[in-house]
Every structure is written in structure tokens, then in C-alpha cells.
Motif scaffolding. Structure first.
Motif, short mmCIF file in Angstrom:
data_model
loop_
_atom_site.label_atom_id
_atom_site.label_comp_id
_atom_site.label_asym_id
_atom_site.label_seq_id
_atom_site.Cartn_x
_atom_site.Cartn_y
_atom_site.Cartn_z
N ALA A 90 0.83 -1.21 0.00
CA ALA A 90 0.00 0.00 0.00
C ALA A 90 0.86 1.25 0.00
O ALA A 90 0.56 2.24 -0.68
N LEU A 91 1.96 1.24 0.75
CA LEU A 91 2.85 2.40 0.78
C LEU A 91 3.55 2.60 -0.56
O LEU A 91 3.72 3.73 -1.03
N VAL A 92 3.95 1.50 -1.19
CA VAL A 92 4.63 1.59 -2.48
C VAL A 92 3.70 2.17 -3.54
O VAL A 92 4.12 2.92 -4.42
N ARG A 93 2.42 1.83 -3.46
CA ARG A 93 1.45 2.34 -4.44
C ARG A 93 1.37 3.87 -4.41
O ARG A 93 1.00 4.50 -5.38
N GLU A 94 1.71 4.45 -3.28
CA GLU A 94 1.64 5.90 -3.14
C GLU A 94 2.91 6.61 -3.61
O GLU A 94 2.96 7.83 -3.66
N THR A 95 3.94 5.84 -3.92
CA THR A 95 5.25 6.41 -4.25
C THR A 95 5.38 6.64 -5.75
O THR A 95 5.13 5.74 -6.54
N ARG A 96 5.77 7.83 -6.14
CA ARG A 96 5.89 8.17 -7.55
C ARG A 96 7.30 7.90 -8.05
O ARG A 96 8.24 7.72 -7.27
N VAL A 97 7.44 7.87 -9.36
CA VAL A 97 8.71 7.57 -10.00
C VAL A 97 9.71 8.72 -9.80
O VAL A 97 9.33 9.89 -9.87
N GLY A 98 10.97 8.38 -9.56
CA GLY A 98 12.03 9.37 -9.50
C GLY A 98 12.16 10.09 -8.17
O GLY A 98 12.94 11.04 -8.07
N GLY A 119 12.89 4.19 -10.11
CA GLY A 119 13.34 4.47 -11.47
C GLY A 119 12.39 3.93 -12.53
O GLY A 119 11.32 3.41 -12.22
N GLU A 120 12.82 4.06 -13.77
CA GLU A 120 12.05 3.55 -14.90
C GLU A 120 12.30 2.04 -15.04
O GLU A 120 13.36 1.54 -14.70
N TRP A 121 11.31 1.33 -15.55
CA TRP A 121 11.50 -0.10 -15.79
C TRP A 121 12.46 -0.31 -16.96
O TRP A 121 12.23 0.20 -18.05
N PRO A 122 13.54 -1.08 -16.77
CA PRO A 122 14.42 -1.42 -17.89
C PRO A 122 13.66 -2.24 -18.93
O PRO A 122 12.73 -2.98 -18.59
N ALA A 123 14.08 -2.12 -20.17
CA ALA A 123 13.39 -2.83 -21.25
C ALA A 123 13.35 -4.34 -21.02
O ALA A 123 12.37 -5.01 -21.33
N ALA A 124 14.42 -4.88 -20.45
CA ALA A 124 14.49 -6.32 -20.23
C ALA A 124 13.47 -6.82 -19.22
O ALA A 124 13.16 -8.01 -19.19
#
Length: 230
Positions: A90-98, A119-124
Motif C-alpha cells: 500500500a505504501l509503495v502504491r503511493e510512491t511516484r517515479v524518480g 526508477g524507470e522499468w528497464p526494457a528487459a
């Protein structure tokens, strides 16, 4: 709105991702977690169950860069107490990228403060479509690592690359590879799509090189092998 990408959700195990980009892509944390329990708390000398265990950390991912280790017990995330597995999600869901998130873990009986930057999801790690490619001269068929493929071959969490899905026992490939092994790199370049391996084969042919150097993960761990291109 934040989101969490899960893998192996049964048994209280998940792969964490958080936040969203403008394009709607979930942020990448690169950490597999598992819920705690009363026996776990007792084993660690804690008076009651609390926190969430770090089961694995993706090499080179945000969690690894922040200093997380396998076995860490996450006690606080973003200045809030972590009591349960579901609570951390639930806490992670509230966290934004970067963003930078303060996290406190229990490690070897001592509390350690870390700073996690999502961070951003790597392509792999974003492969969701089935794709296959065949190397006829080797008798090798390679497939992309979708979640269904991972489960079918019982691959380790954190593995990225292309899996050897089929092998012709009468061809040269059976001497180099085994079914279910994963090709991670070709000539020191990461691969996560079968077409990338084909491109390396054509590149080697054009340069007159007889072999590709491949990094493979199998039952015995990691190894380098030579893959003939003709």
C-alpha cells in the motif's frame, strides 16, 4: 495514480514497482519481498511479527544502488512503519517515479537507514509479448521471457534474457546449450528479445567472425560459451 507490479504473489511474495510516469508506466524498484511471520520474528529475536523481508535484489536496480541486501527486514518505508506485507504494498502504491524514499531495515540485529530512488522499468523487465526465433544451423529455438514462460521453465526471479525453448539433439546447439537455459548476453551486450540474438548472428557473419561469445545462466550457474554462427 501509483501502481505495484507483482510477481509470485502467492505465499506473500512480490516484485515491487512504484509510481507512474506520464505515459502510465510503473516505476521500477527491483526488489522481491516476502511477508514475515511469528516464527520469523522469533528466529530474529523480535517480540512480535513486523516488517517485510527482502528476498532478492535485482543487479543494478534502484534497490541494489540504495544498498538493500537479501535478508534485510524492512521496518519503515517513506517515514511510515511497515507492519505487514500488504501494508508495504500500500505504501509503495503511493510512491511516484524518480523520488527519494527513506527506508529503515533491520540487518544483523542493527537498524540501517537507506535511501531508495525509484526508477524507470528497464526494457528487459518489460517483456510481455511472446516472441520466438530459430537458429536453424544450431537447431536452437529461443523465446522471450514472459511471466508464463518464466513459470513454465521455473526460472529464477531476476533473470533476464532469452530462454532456450527447443533444441534439436542432432544439431550443434545441443553441444553448447540445454533446454531451459537462459542467454543473458551476446558479445558482451545484454539481450532480452530473440531478434537481438539473430541480429548479432548477422553482424558476426558480416564481420567474418565464426563464433559469438554468449553468457548463459543454467542449473550450474553462469558460464561463457561460444556459439557458431555458420
Amino acid at each position: 495514480m501509483g501502481s505495484v507490479r507483482l510477481a509470485l504473489a502467492a505465499m506473500g511474495v512480490a516484485c515491487l514497482a512504484s509510481g507512474s510516469t506520464a505515459a502510465g508506466e510503473a516505476g521500477f524498484v527491483g526488489m522481491q519481498i516476502q511477508g514475515s511471520s511469528a516464527p520469523v520474528a522469533q528466529a530474529l529475536g523480535l517480540p512480535q511479527p513486523k516488517g517485510v523481508l527482502v528476498r532478492d535484489v535485482a543487479l543494478g536496480g534502484p534497490a541494489a544502488e540504495a544498498g538493500f541486501r537479501r535478508g534485510d527486514l524492512i521496518l519503515r518505508f517513506d517515514n511510515r512503519e511497515v507492519s505487514t506485507f500488504e501494508g508495504l504494498l500500500a505504501l509503495v502504491r503511493e510512491t511516484r517515479v524518480g523520488v527519494q524514499v527513506p527506508v529503515t531495515v533491520l540487518r544483523g540485529g542493527q537498524t540501517v537507514d537507506l535511501t531508495l530512488r525509484t526508477g524507470e522499468w528497464p526494457a528487459a523487465w518489460k517483456v510481455v509479448q511472446n516472441a520466438v526465433a530459430t537458429l536453424p544451423h544450431m537447431g536452437v529455438t529461443l523465446a522471450s521471457l514472459t511471466q508464463k514462460t518464466r513459470e513454465a521453465f521455473e526460472l529464477r526471479w531476476g533473470t533476464t534474457g532469452v530462454v532456450v525453448s527447443l533444441l534439436d539433439p542432432d544439431k550443434e546447439g545441443a553441444k553448447v546449450l540445454r533446454r531451459g537455459e537462459v542467454v543473458l548476453q551476446v558479445n558482451q551486450e545484454d539481450v532480452w528479445l530473440p531478434e537481438q540474438v539473430l541480429a548479432q548472428v548477422e553482424k558476426a557473419k558480416a564481420a567474418g567472425r565464426p563464433n559469438l561469445l554468449i553468457l548463459v545462466e543454467g542449473r550450474d550457474g553462469f558460464r561463457y560459451s561460444l556459439l557458431p554462427v555458420k
